[in-house]
Scaffold this motif. Structure first.
Motif, PDB file in Angstrom:
ATOM      1  N   GLN A  65       0.651  -1.272  -0.076  1.00 50.99           N
ATOM      2  CA  GLN A  65      -0.010  -0.068   0.060  1.00 50.99           C
ATOM      3  C   GLN A  65       1.100   1.356  -0.144  1.00 50.99           C
ATOM      4  OE1 GLN A  65      -2.476  -0.033   3.634  1.00 50.99           O
ATOM      5  NE2 GLN A  65      -0.812   0.140   5.008  1.00 50.99           N
ATOM      6  N   THR A  66       2.423   1.278  -0.365  1.00 51.16           N
ATOM      7  CA  THR A  66       3.063   2.412  -0.324  1.00 51.16           C
ATOM      8  C   THR A  66       2.339   3.148  -1.492  1.00 51.16           C
ATOM      9  OG1 THR A  66       5.240   3.155  -0.771  1.00 51.16           O
ATOM     10  CG2 THR A  66       4.388   1.377  -2.201  1.00 51.16           C
ATOM     11  N   ARG A  67       2.771   4.713  -1.463  1.00 52.15           N
ATOM     12  CA  ARG A  67       2.120   5.634  -2.296  1.00 52.15           C
ATOM     13  C   ARG A  67       3.453   6.265  -2.813  1.00 52.15           C
ATOM     14  NH1 ARG A  67      -2.369   8.202  -3.513  1.00 52.15           N
ATOM     15  NH2 ARG A  67      -2.485  10.215  -4.164  1.00 52.15           N
ATOM     16  N   VAL A  68       3.275   6.323  -4.293  1.00 53.68           N
ATOM     17  CA  VAL A  68       4.402   7.120  -4.993  1.00 53.68           C
ATOM     18  C   VAL A  68       4.610   8.774  -4.578  1.00 53.68           C
ATOM     19  CG1 VAL A  68       5.498   7.629  -7.345  1.00 53.68           C
ATOM     20  CG2 VAL A  68       4.335   5.347  -6.890  1.00 53.68           C
ATOM     21  N   ILE A  69       5.455   9.039  -4.212  1.00 54.77           N
ATOM     22  CA  ILE A  69       5.921  10.667  -4.208  1.00 54.77           C
ATOM     23  C   ILE A  69       6.134  11.182  -5.605  1.00 54.77           C
ATOM     24  CG2 ILE A  69       6.187  10.345  -1.608  1.00 54.77           C
ATOM     25  CD1 ILE A  69       8.974  10.823  -2.254  1.00 54.77           C
ATOM     26  N   ARG A  70       5.949  12.695  -5.550  1.00 53.54           N
ATOM     27  CA  ARG A  70       6.233  13.137  -6.827  1.00 53.54           C
ATOM     28  C   ARG A  70       7.783  13.732  -6.292  1.00 53.54           C
ATOM     29  NH1 ARG A  70       0.773  16.981  -8.058  1.00 53.54           N
ATOM     30  NH2 ARG A  70      -0.465  15.143  -7.820  1.00 53.54           N
ATOM     31  N   GLN A 190      -0.617   5.318  -9.354  1.00 49.46           N
ATOM     32  CA  GLN A 190      -0.684   5.010  -8.258  1.00 49.46           C
ATOM     33  C   GLN A 190      -1.632   3.687  -8.246  1.00 49.46           C
ATOM     34  OE1 GLN A 190       0.751   6.255  -5.738  1.00 49.46           O
ATOM     35  NE2 GLN A 190       0.901   8.421  -6.127  1.00 49.46           N
ATOM     36  N   THR A 191      -1.671   2.846  -7.124  1.00 46.89           N
ATOM     37  CA  THR A 191      -2.547   2.041  -6.813  1.00 46.89           C
ATOM     38  C   THR A 191      -3.832   2.391  -6.100  1.00 46.89           C
ATOM     39  OG1 THR A 191      -1.963   1.282  -4.739  1.00 46.89           O
ATOM     40  CG2 THR A 191      -0.903   0.077  -6.691  1.00 46.89           C
ATOM     41  N   ARG A 195      -1.526   4.301   0.236  1.00 46.44           N
ATOM     42  CA  ARG A 195      -1.872   5.006   1.484  1.00 46.44           C
ATOM     43  C   ARG A 195      -0.577   5.703   2.219  1.00 46.44           C
ATOM     44  NH1 ARG A 195      -4.106   2.194   6.904  1.00 46.44           N
ATOM     45  NH2 ARG A 195      -1.885   2.071   7.507  1.00 46.44           N
ATOM     46  N   ASP A 196       0.553   4.865   2.158  1.00 44.31           N
ATOM     47  CA  ASP A 196       1.690   5.481   2.950  1.00 44.31           C
ATOM     48  C   ASP A 196       2.701   6.081   1.964  1.00 44.31           C
ATOM     49  OD1 ASP A 196       0.568   4.464   5.057  1.00 44.31           O
ATOM     50  OD2 ASP A 196       1.675   2.560   4.948  1.00 44.31           O
ATOM     51  N   ASP A 197       2.906   7.462   1.978  1.00 48.32           N
ATOM     52  CA  ASP A 197       3.837   8.082   1.075  1.00 48.32           C
ATOM     53  C   ASP A 197       5.238   7.530   1.342  1.00 48.32           C
ATOM     54  OD1 ASP A 197       1.923   9.785   0.033  1.00 48.32           O
ATOM     55  OD2 ASP A 197       2.456  11.318   1.458  1.00 48.32           O
ATOM     56  N   GLY A 198       6.119   7.522   0.041  1.00 52.61           N
ATOM     57  CA  GLY A 198       7.428   7.119   0.175  1.00 52.61           C
ATOM     58  C   GLY A 198       8.074   6.467  -0.946  1.00 52.61           C
ATOM     59  N   SER A 199       7.346   5.832  -1.834  1.00 50.82           N
ATOM     60  CA  SER A 199       7.996   5.137  -2.925  1.00 50.82           C
ATOM     61  C   SER A 199       8.463   6.154  -4.044  1.00 50.82           C
ATOM     62  CB  SER A 199       7.050   4.268  -3.751  1.00 50.82           C
ATOM     63  OG  SER A 199       7.258   3.051  -2.575  1.00 50.82           O
ATOM     64  N   VAL A 200       9.584   5.993  -4.792  1.00 52.61           N
ATOM     65  CA  VAL A 200       9.740   6.836  -6.082  1.00 52.61           C
ATOM     66  C   VAL A 200       9.649   5.942  -7.319  1.00 52.61           C
ATOM     67  CG1 VAL A 200      11.235   7.973  -4.670  1.00 52.61           C
ATOM     68  CG2 VAL A 200      12.202   6.001  -6.051  1.00 52.61           C
ATOM     69  N   ALA A 201       8.943   4.630  -7.275  1.00 49.73           N
ATOM     70  CA  ALA A 201       8.419   3.912  -8.179  1.00 49.73           C
ATOM     71  C   ALA A 201       7.182   3.133  -7.755  1.00 49.73           C
ATOM     72  CB  ALA A 201       9.392   2.973  -8.715  1.00 49.73           C
ATOM     73  N   VAL A 231       9.498   1.586  -2.304  1.00 51.63           N
ATOM     74  CA  VAL A 231      10.154   1.133  -3.686  1.00 51.63           C
ATOM     75  C   VAL A 231      11.012   2.462  -4.061  1.00 51.63           C
ATOM     76  CG1 VAL A 231       9.933   0.234  -5.890  1.00 51.63           C
ATOM     77  CG2 VAL A 231       8.140   0.115  -4.467  1.00 51.63           C
ATOM     78  N   GLY A 232      12.516   1.799  -4.100  1.00 49.87           N
ATOM     79  CA  GLY A 232      13.320   2.940  -4.226  1.00 49.87           C
ATOM     80  C   GLY A 232      13.747   2.986  -5.734  1.00 49.87           C
ATOM     81  N   ALA A 233      14.630   4.000  -6.012  1.00 51.99           N
ATOM     82  CA  ALA A 233      15.192   4.186  -7.261  1.00 51.99           C
ATOM     83  C   ALA A 233      15.926   2.965  -7.786  1.00 51.99           C
ATOM     84  CB  ALA A 233      15.854   5.443  -7.673  1.00 51.99           C
TER      85      ALA A 233
END
Length: 404
Positions: A65-70, A190-191, A195-201, A231-233
């Motif tokens: 449930q990670t969320r992709v940040i800009r 985004q899925t 919900r949780d901000d933090g991914s860059v993919a 998810v990291g770069a």
């Protein structure tokens, strides 16, 4: 395991991916993508909205449930030079929640495009917020081999850093799309359950799910539980070494609630995506480390790249979960946070996941190695079938359900 997995040759896990097979944009409907079904050696395909037809009552789907940040910030120097800053990981505060809620200044580990043109001084960007101008500044306070430590500050304390990114940032669409981010990416990268901000993919296996699909699964008695792995770069870093042993796996942070750890022992576990699979398998080995006395309460929990291959463990995954729950009880933890660097390659024995929902991955990538670990040599049949049947590949492409 007979062969040292470090000696696995990357050239044995590649294939020809024609440019026209790469999906540059998502389909109009999320759940109208194709779904390949690999079930104990047999291969067929359907449409994703029929996923429930291939699962059983009591199955447990675990999704991310990670969320992709800009994460992409584009600054322009007074000289006209463009400097792009790609936010990778929070440094100060170091935890995501505190960093995103900060209202004055934060520090991040970043990739900096055209770094040679930014030798000193603060970069400035003017933003619009409620008809007011907000100034965002970036200062490079440390330059490392590949990354930079960047301090961001802004002059409106009504805004937290997550809001600054929403206003100023760009969606970090994968480089292989060969295009800039567009309006459609703000929602479709985004899925529906992010919900949780933090991914860059994006955890792309989840992009196919809709509320309708999730409702259908619930009606069939198929349970769903969420984990959060940012998810990291590093997920985009190609394997440049000849063997798996020459590749340094990227570190990713995950968080899993106590309730999920309690409930994943009650049925067949299907991982939605490689990130969920990596989290689940990491969870097992954290249980092993606790049993071995290798985790000190109060210190950050981490799992090294080759730990599963350098340590033998015959304990059932249910025992590993009980060990983790006891550890959480003793340390009064409602959720488990950890960093994982494990690499899953052919020869690895899955401890928790019995099924995998995943998209199609780049040739010679660590994600393709993971698929090969799951499906064995049949990964070649799966990919050949998909290429022959006009499947769309990579992040915005089609999906597969693997049930070895």
């Amino acid at each position: 395991m007979t062969e040292d997995p470090r000696n696995i040759k990357i050239k044995d896990y590649t294939y020809v991916l024609p440019e026209e097979k790469i999906a540059r944009y998502p389909l109009k409907r999320r759940d109208s993508s194709k779904l390949l079904i690999y079930n104990k050696g047999s291969i067929s395909h359907d449409i994703f909205y029929n996923l429930g037809n291939y699962l059983s009552e009591g199955d447990i789907l675990v999704y991310n449930q990670t969320r992709v940040i800009r994460a992409r910030l584009i600054f322009r120097k007074p000289t006209g030079a463009i400097i792009e800053i790609f936010c990778l990981e929070p440094a100060k505060p170091s935890d995501y929640e505190s960093n995103f809620s900060a209202r004055k200044t934060v520090e991040w580990r970043c990739l900096v495009g055209r770094r040679k043109k930014w030798k000193s001084g603060a970069l400035k960007m003017e933003l619009q917020y409620n008809n007011n101008k907000v100034k965002l500044y970036a200062e490079q306070i440390e330059s490392m081999e590949k990354e930079s430590l960047v301090r961001f500050r802004w002059d409106n304390e009504q805004l937290c850093f997550s809001e600054i990114l929403d206003i100023a940032g760009h969606v970090p669409v994968p480089p292989y799309l060969k295009r800039e981010d567009e309006v459609i990416d703000k929602t479709r990268y985004q899925t529906v359950y992010s919900r949780d901000d933090g991914s860059v993919a994006a955890p792309t296996a989840g992009l196919h799910f809709t509320e309708g699909v999730l409702s259908d699964l619930r009606e069939r008695g198929i349970r769903t539980h969420a984990i959060s792995l940012h998810v990291g770069a590093g997920t985009f870093i190609p394997v440049k070494s000849a063997t798996a042993g020459g590749h340094s796996m990227h570190i990713e942070h995950f968080r899993i609630e106590r309730e999920v750890i309690e409930k994943i022992t009650g049925g067949r576990v299907i991982a939605v995506g490689t990130t969920s699979l990596r989290t689940l398998e990491s969870l097992y080995w954290i249980g092993h480390k606790i049993r071995e006395g290798a985790i000190v309460p109060g210190e950050k929990i981490s799992l090294e790249q080759w730990y599963p291959y350098d340590n033998n463990s015959d304990i059932d995954y249910r025992e590993a979960m009980v060990t983790i729950l006891d550890f959480m009880d003793k340390n009064k933890l409602q959720y488990l946070e950890a960093r994982t660097g494990i690499i899953i390659v052919p020869g690895y024995r899955m401890r928790i996941a019995e099924g995998l929902i995943t998209n199609y991955h780049l040739p010679g990538s660590t994600l393709l190695l993971l698929v090969a670990a799951f499906a064995g040599d049949d990964w070649k049949r799966i990919y050949d079938y998909s290429l022959d049947n006009d499947f769309r590949f990579l992040s915005y492409g089609d999906s597969s359900l693997l049930l070895p």
